[in-house]
Design a protein around this motif. Structure first.
Motif, PDB file in Angstrom:
ATOM      1  N   ALA A  79       0.828  -1.211   0.000  1.00  0.00           N
ATOM      2  CA  ALA A  79       0.000   0.000   0.000  1.00  0.00           C
ATOM      3  C   ALA A  79       0.861   1.259   0.000  1.00  0.00           C
ATOM      4  CB  ALA A  79      -0.932  -0.008   1.207  1.00  0.00           C
ATOM      5  N   ARG A  80       2.062   1.199   0.534  1.00  0.00           N
ATOM      6  CA  ARG A  80       2.928   2.388   0.605  1.00  0.00           C
ATOM      7  C   ARG A  80       3.193   2.986  -0.777  1.00  0.00           C
ATOM      8  NH1 ARG A  80       6.963   0.048   5.080  1.00  0.00           N
ATOM      9  NH2 ARG A  80       5.690   0.501   6.894  1.00  0.00           N
ATOM     10  N   PRO A  81       3.637   2.195  -1.760  1.00  0.00           N
ATOM     11  CA  PRO A  81       3.870   2.790  -3.083  1.00  0.00           C
ATOM     12  C   PRO A  81       2.575   3.342  -3.684  1.00  0.00           C
ATOM     13  CG  PRO A  81       4.948   0.658  -2.943  1.00  0.00           C
ATOM     14  CD  PRO A  81       4.121   0.824  -1.695  1.00  0.00           C
ATOM     15  N   ARG A  82       1.455   2.617  -3.463  1.00  0.00           N
ATOM     16  CA  ARG A  82       0.186   3.117  -4.003  1.00  0.00           C
ATOM     17  C   ARG A  82      -0.156   4.468  -3.375  1.00  0.00           C
ATOM     18  NH1 ARG A  82      -1.513  -2.444  -3.512  1.00  0.00           N
ATOM     19  NH2 ARG A  82      -2.484  -1.957  -1.514  1.00  0.00           N
ATOM     20  N   ARG A  83       0.044   4.563  -2.082  1.00  0.00           N
ATOM     21  CA  ARG A  83      -0.239   5.844  -1.411  1.00  0.00           C
ATOM     22  C   ARG A  83       0.678   6.937  -1.941  1.00  0.00           C
ATOM     23  NH1 ARG A  83      -0.948   2.662   3.444  1.00  0.00           N
ATOM     24  NH2 ARG A  83       1.183   3.135   4.029  1.00  0.00           N
ATOM     25  N   ALA A  84       1.922   6.578  -2.195  1.00  0.00           N
ATOM     26  CA  ALA A  84       2.870   7.572  -2.722  1.00  0.00           C
ATOM     27  C   ALA A  84       2.453   8.011  -4.116  1.00  0.00           C
ATOM     28  CB  ALA A  84       4.283   6.989  -2.741  1.00  0.00           C
ATOM     29  N   VAL A  85       2.002   7.092  -4.949  1.00  0.00           N
ATOM     30  CA  VAL A  85       1.566   7.429  -6.309  1.00  0.00           C
ATOM     31  C   VAL A  85       0.324   8.311  -6.252  1.00  0.00           C
ATOM     32  CG1 VAL A  85       0.576   6.464  -8.433  1.00  0.00           C
ATOM     33  CG2 VAL A  85       2.611   5.419  -7.400  1.00  0.00           C
ATOM     34  N   VAL A  86      -0.610   7.934  -5.373  1.00  0.00           N
ATOM     35  CA  VAL A  86      -1.833   8.738  -5.228  1.00  0.00           C
ATOM     36  C   VAL A  86      -1.478  10.136  -4.744  1.00  0.00           C
ATOM     37  CG1 VAL A  86      -3.972   8.979  -3.895  1.00  0.00           C
ATOM     38  CG2 VAL A  86      -3.379   6.765  -4.912  1.00  0.00           C
ATOM     39  N   ALA A  87      -0.588  10.213  -3.767  1.00  0.00           N
ATOM     40  CA  ALA A  87      -0.196  11.531  -3.247  1.00  0.00           C
ATOM     41  C   ALA A  87       0.483  12.358  -4.337  1.00  0.00           C
ATOM     42  CB  ALA A  87       0.725  11.367  -2.041  1.00  0.00           C
ATOM     43  N   ALA A  88       1.347  11.727  -5.129  1.00  0.00           N
ATOM     44  CA  ALA A  88       2.025  12.452  -6.214  1.00  0.00           C
ATOM     45  C   ALA A  88       1.009  12.913  -7.250  1.00  0.00           C
ATOM     46  CB  ALA A  88       3.076  11.560  -6.853  1.00  0.00           C
ATOM     47  N   ALA A  89       0.035  12.064  -7.564  1.00  0.00           N
ATOM     48  CA  ALA A  89      -0.991  12.447  -8.534  1.00  0.00           C
ATOM     49  C   ALA A  89      -1.815  13.610  -8.015  1.00  0.00           C
ATOM     50  CB  ALA A  89      -1.887  11.253  -8.845  1.00  0.00           C
ATOM     51  N   GLU A  90      -2.136  13.531  -6.720  1.00  0.00           N
ATOM     52  CA  GLU A  90      -2.895  14.646  -6.133  1.00  0.00           C
ATOM     53  C   GLU A  90      -2.072  15.930  -6.178  1.00  0.00           C
ATOM     54  OE1 GLU A  90      -3.880  13.166  -2.265  1.00  0.00           O
ATOM     55  OE2 GLU A  90      -5.672  12.118  -2.969  1.00  0.00           O
ATOM     56  N   ASP A  91      -0.777  15.812  -5.847  1.00  0.00           N
ATOM     57  CA  ASP A  91       0.093  17.000  -5.909  1.00  0.00           C
ATOM     58  C   ASP A  91       0.145  17.556  -7.324  1.00  0.00           C
ATOM     59  OD1 ASP A  91       0.575  16.693  -3.233  1.00  0.00           O
ATOM     60  OD2 ASP A  91       2.586  15.807  -3.470  1.00  0.00           O
ATOM     61  N   THR A  92       0.235  16.688  -8.304  1.00  0.00           N
ATOM     62  CA  THR A  92       0.288  17.127  -9.708  1.00  0.00           C
ATOM     63  C   THR A  92      -1.026  17.809 -10.093  1.00  0.00           C
ATOM     64  OG1 THR A  92       1.790  15.325 -10.244  1.00  0.00           O
ATOM     65  CG2 THR A  92       0.637  16.353 -12.092  1.00  0.00           C
ATOM     66  N   ALA A  93      -2.125  17.237  -9.675  1.00  0.00           N
ATOM     67  CA  ALA A  93      -3.429  17.821  -9.992  1.00  0.00           C
ATOM     68  C   ALA A  93      -3.583  19.186  -9.356  1.00  0.00           C
ATOM     69  CB  ALA A  93      -4.545  16.878  -9.532  1.00  0.00           C
ATOM     70  N   ILE A  94      -3.142  19.278  -8.102  1.00  0.00           N
ATOM     71  CA  ILE A  94      -3.237  20.568  -7.411  1.00  0.00           C
ATOM     72  C   ILE A  94      -2.354  21.588  -8.113  1.00  0.00           C
ATOM     73  CG2 ILE A  94      -2.646  21.772  -5.269  1.00  0.00           C
ATOM     74  CD1 ILE A  94      -3.516  19.148  -3.813  1.00  0.00           C
ATOM     75  N   ALA A  95      -1.141  21.156  -8.495  1.00  0.00           N
ATOM     76  CA  ALA A  95      -0.235  22.068  -9.200  1.00  0.00           C
ATOM     77  C   ALA A  95      -0.852  22.504 -10.527  1.00  0.00           C
ATOM     78  CB  ALA A  95       1.114  21.413  -9.418  1.00  0.00           C
ATOM     79  N   GLY A  96      -1.481  21.571 -11.225  1.00  0.00           N
ATOM     80  CA  GLY A  96      -2.140  21.912 -12.490  1.00  0.00           C
ATOM     81  C   GLY A  96      -3.275  22.891 -12.268  1.00  0.00           C
ATOM     82  N   ASP A  97      -4.030  22.652 -11.196  1.00  0.00           N
ATOM     83  CA  ASP A  97      -5.122  23.581 -10.869  1.00  0.00           C
ATOM     84  C   ASP A  97      -4.555  24.957 -10.573  1.00  0.00           C
ATOM     85  OD1 ASP A  97      -6.976  21.559 -11.190  1.00  0.00           O
ATOM     86  OD2 ASP A  97      -7.237  21.163  -9.038  1.00  0.00           O
ATOM     87  N   ASP A  98      -3.455  24.979  -9.814  1.00  0.00           N
ATOM     88  CA  ASP A  98      -2.834  26.266  -9.466  1.00  0.00           C
ATOM     89  C   ASP A  98      -2.347  26.985 -10.726  1.00  0.00           C
ATOM     90  OD1 ASP A  98      -3.349  25.719  -6.826  1.00  0.00           O
ATOM     91  OD2 ASP A  98      -1.278  25.137  -6.298  1.00  0.00           O
ATOM     92  N   GLU A  99      -1.754  26.216 -11.644  1.00  0.00           N
ATOM     93  CA  GLU A  99      -1.267  26.823 -12.889  1.00  0.00           C
ATOM     94  C   GLU A  99      -2.411  27.359 -13.724  1.00  0.00           C
ATOM     95  OE1 GLU A  99       1.206  24.036 -15.004  1.00  0.00           O
ATOM     96  OE2 GLU A  99       2.600  23.843 -13.308  1.00  0.00           O
TER      97      GLU A  99
END
Length: 104
Positions: A79-99
């Motif tokens: 679950a750790r890598p999955r959580r890391a991937v989800v967190a990275a995707a969320e960070d990317t989405a937030i960054a995209g929203d911010d941009e």
């Protein structure tokens, strides 16, 4: 005199029969003692086998519990890598929203 001889012979036969009966009884008692000893030996072996089987079951239960714990640990580690991937995707989405928000 013949009657006395017959009575003495009958008494001898009865004494011989009594001795034979005592010998047969002694032999039967000896056989019973041997059988009782064998039964006690078998009962002790059965108890030892029961204790051995209890130890095997206890060991198997320990292996099963270890397997469950290992499986749970593997699930957590997977679950750790999955959580890391989800967190990275969320960070990317937030960054995209911010941009997008900054570009608008």
């Amino acid at each position: 005199e013949a009657a006395a001889e017959a009575a003495a012979e009958a008494a001898a036969v009865r004494a011989e029969a009594a001795e034979f009966s005592r010998a047969a009884l002694a032999a039967e008692l000896q056989r019973n003692a041997v059988l009782q000893g064998e039964l006690q030996r078998q009962a002790a072996e059965a108890e030892e086998l029961r204790r051995s089987m209890d130890a095997v079951w206890e060991s198997l239960n320990g292996v099963h519990e270890l397997g469950v714990e290992t499986g749970e640990l593997a699930d957590v580690q997977a679950a750790r890598p999955r959580r890391a991937v989800v967190a990275a995707a969320e960070d990317t989405a937030i960054a995209g929203d911010d941009e997008r928000a900054a570009g608008a």
